[in-house]
Motif scaffolding. Structure first.
Motif, short mmCIF file in Angstrom:
data_model
loop_
_atom_site.label_atom_id
_atom_site.label_comp_id
_atom_site.label_asym_id
_atom_site.label_seq_id
_atom_site.Cartn_x
_atom_site.Cartn_y
_atom_site.Cartn_z
N ALA A 1 5.36 18.57 -74.10
CA ALA A 1 4.72 19.80 -74.56
C ALA A 1 4.83 19.90 -76.06
O ALA A 1 5.61 19.20 -76.68
CB ALA A 1 5.38 21.00 -73.88
N SER A 2 4.03 20.80 -76.64
CA SER A 2 4.08 20.94 -78.09
C SER A 2 5.43 21.47 -78.52
O SER A 2 6.19 22.04 -77.73
CB SER A 2 2.97 21.88 -78.55
N LYS B 1 -0.40 28.07 -75.01
CA LYS B 1 -0.84 27.03 -74.08
C LYS B 1 -1.68 27.70 -73.00
O LYS B 1 -1.27 28.73 -72.43
CB LYS B 1 0.33 26.30 -73.45
N ALA C 1 -5.14 21.39 -69.45
CA ALA C 1 -4.49 22.38 -70.31
C ALA C 1 -4.70 22.02 -71.77
O ALA C 1 -4.81 20.84 -72.14
CB ALA C 1 -2.99 22.45 -70.00
N TYR C 2 -4.74 23.05 -72.59
CA TYR C 2 -4.74 22.90 -74.05
C TYR C 2 -3.43 23.47 -74.56
O TYR C 2 -3.08 24.62 -74.29
CB TYR C 2 -5.92 23.63 -74.69
N ASP C 3 -2.69 22.65 -75.31
CA ASP C 3 -1.35 23.01 -75.78
C ASP C 3 -1.34 22.98 -77.31
O ASP C 3 -1.46 21.91 -77.92
CB ASP C 3 -0.34 22.02 -75.22
N GLN C 4 -1.21 24.14 -77.92
CA GLN C 4 -1.30 24.26 -79.38
C GLN C 4 0.02 23.87 -80.03
O GLN C 4 1.09 24.27 -79.59
CB GLN C 4 -1.66 25.70 -79.74
N ASP D 1 -1.73 19.31 -81.86
CA ASP D 1 -2.35 19.87 -80.67
C ASP D 1 -2.59 18.78 -79.63
O ASP D 1 -2.85 17.62 -79.97
CB ASP D 1 -3.69 20.51 -81.03
#
Length: 491
Positions: A25-26, A377, A397-400, A417
């Motif tokens: 994860a970010s 996220k 998913a988009y994880d910033q 990202d």
């Protein structure tokens, strides 16, 4: 002792800082603590169908009958590569110079002498195995208790020992384990609440090189004046290790709107750590032991105080028909807690390395200012009941990333990202047991880091700077594959 001015700082938070990126994860989270959730790109917090709900929303435990066990294993294959790296030593003095991140370096540091060494390579490609275990037990129709043992943070990166970026932390690793006893209360047929305590053990390490081989102007070119050999010919390094227990809590609420739909909210608190350990210095043969000690480059205790960020998650689940269900999750993480970091170094107490030997030196406290930002996220997922025993699962998913720009990106954590693409399935072995499997590909946007080796002080050389005042930059390409398997059993 002042030994790692940039050292323990960059890793420990940037490992629990920071560590570095094992590409999950970010920021520095591992990214998934359940294989059933992994298959939906962690969108399934409101699903609450096995014991791993204890991590994602503990209020979901009230939906589980009897006693439930889930044991999961994630195999992670990260790839973090750097190229086009370059770095420079300070040479001739000249006027004060501004840096892109708003810091102004005092007069006396002209960076025109290139660091020699490897300019590309792998930071990590090791296969990492991470286990997680959960157990829940229904005491009565209203109360369910449980305990989870899982890994929230795990990462490791290492540059070649001759990398041109070796003076800006050469190796880092981080492992944390949480023990999370939890209790959930069913207020009525629709609403449930939960609270849990978190005991978190952190174990971090790093290695950083220092340039002791000055040339034309030894007051600026070398950490210790008078050491010859030229740049890169008299390197030393510090191995730093630290451990600590920290404590926090988690909360959950779940609302059963009807038998086919539910929503939930979960919260994980900040956890404070005071990582304590040792710094082991290896200095070059050209440097006399007393000279190293007189400037603080000697084995000593170290401590750094950090806070892991709190997070808030909102999620939902809807059963569309007998085959299809959809779900989603939005998570906010307060990464802005990693705005600055102070590192404390002790001074040797025994002769001949008493505190009097450090007279005239700057304070034994160093501050790092990464200026991370809060991040979001967003994940959506679905399940399809292919047959009576087999359920297929999907998610994206988009994880910033919390890193604001390349001037604040850590060389041991080239975070950016990312996008999760996940799929998997659940197969019911019998009425009491099932098995989950999942695969995730994590695409991480290419990144660039501008590494500033200035460590503070009103004049050049005022602070013992283990980064040797070097500046550098590099380009990074990263991605990861995650395989997971999970066994569930209901007693």
């Amino acid at each position: 002792m002042k030994l790692n001015t940039l050292s323990l700082s960059i890793m420990t938070m940037g490992a629990l800082a920071g560590a570095s990126l094992t590409a999950h994860a970010s920021g520095y989270h591992f990214g998934t603590q359940s294989v059933s959730a992994q298959a939906t790109a962690n969108a399934s917090a409101a699903e609450a169908t096995d014991a791993t709900t204890l991590f994602y929303n503990p209020a979901g435990m009230t939906r589980l009958q009897g006693t439930n066990f889930s044991g999961a294993l994630n195999l992670v294959a990260p790839s973090v590569k750097y190229n086009n790296a370059s770095a420079s030593y300070p040479t001739q003095p000249y006027a004060a110079q501004p840096l892109p991140n708003g810091v102004t370096v005092p007069a006396g540091l002209n960076r025109s002498s290139a660091v020699s060494g490897s300019t590309s390579g792998k930071l990590t490609d090791d296969l990492l195995a991470v286990p997680h275990m959960y157990l829940t037990h229904q005491l009565n129709d209203r109360v369910t208790v449980g305990v989870g043992v899982y890994v929230p943070f795990a990462s490791s990166t290492e540059y070649q020992r001759d990398s041109v970026l070796r003076y800006n932390v050469n190796q880092t690793s981080l492992t944390t384990i949480d023990i999370n006893p939890t209790v959930a209360f069913k207020l009525n047929d629709q609403h449930s609440l939960a609270i849990g305590l978190i005991a978190q053990h952190a174990d971090a390490s790093l290695r950083q090189y220092a340039n002791f081989g000055g040339s034309a102007n030894p007051a600026l070119n070398s950490l210790i004046p008078g050491v010859g050999g030229g740049h890169g010919n008299s390197d030393g390094y510090a191995d730093v290790e630290g451990k600590d227990w920290g404590f926090g809590f988690n909360l959950g609420w779940m609302w059963e709107i009807d038998p086919t739909a539910r929503v939930g909210v979960s919260y994980r608190s900040v956890i404070k750590h005071s990582l304590k350990g040792t710094a082991d210095w290896t200095t070059p043969a050209t440097l006399a032991g007393q000279a190293a000690a007189s400037r603080g480059y000697i084995d000593s205790d170290v401590r750094v105080d950090i806070k892991t960020p709190e997070s808030l998650s909102v999620h939902g689940f809807k059963q569309l028909d007998s085959k299809w269900a959809v779900m989603g999750d939005v998570t906010w993480t307060r990464h802005s807690r990693f705005d600055s970091l102070s590192i404390n170094y002790s001074q040797p107490k025994s002769a001949p390395y008493s505190a009097s030997n450090f007279a005239g030196q700057t304070t034994n406290k160093t501050t790092l200012v990464p200026a991370w930002k809060d991040s979001w996220k967003v994940a959506i997922g679905a399940t399809y009941q292919y047959s009576t025993p087999l359920q297929l699962r999907f998610g994206v998913a988009y994880d910033q990333s919390p890193v604001p720009d390349e001037e604040h990106r850590l060389s041991t954590m080239p975070d950016n990202d990312r996008i999760w693409l996940s799929f998997g399935g659940k197969y019911d072995l019998n009425k009491n047991s099932s098995i989950n499997a999942a695969y995730s590909y994590i695409y991480i946007k290419n990144a660039k880091a501008q590494v500033n080796g200035y460590c503070g002080g009103s004049t050049a050389g005022a602070v013992n700077c283990v980064s040797s005042y070097t500046n550098g930059q590099a380009d990074y390409k990263s991605h990861a594959h995650i395989l997971g398997v999970q066994y569930n059993y209901q007693f």
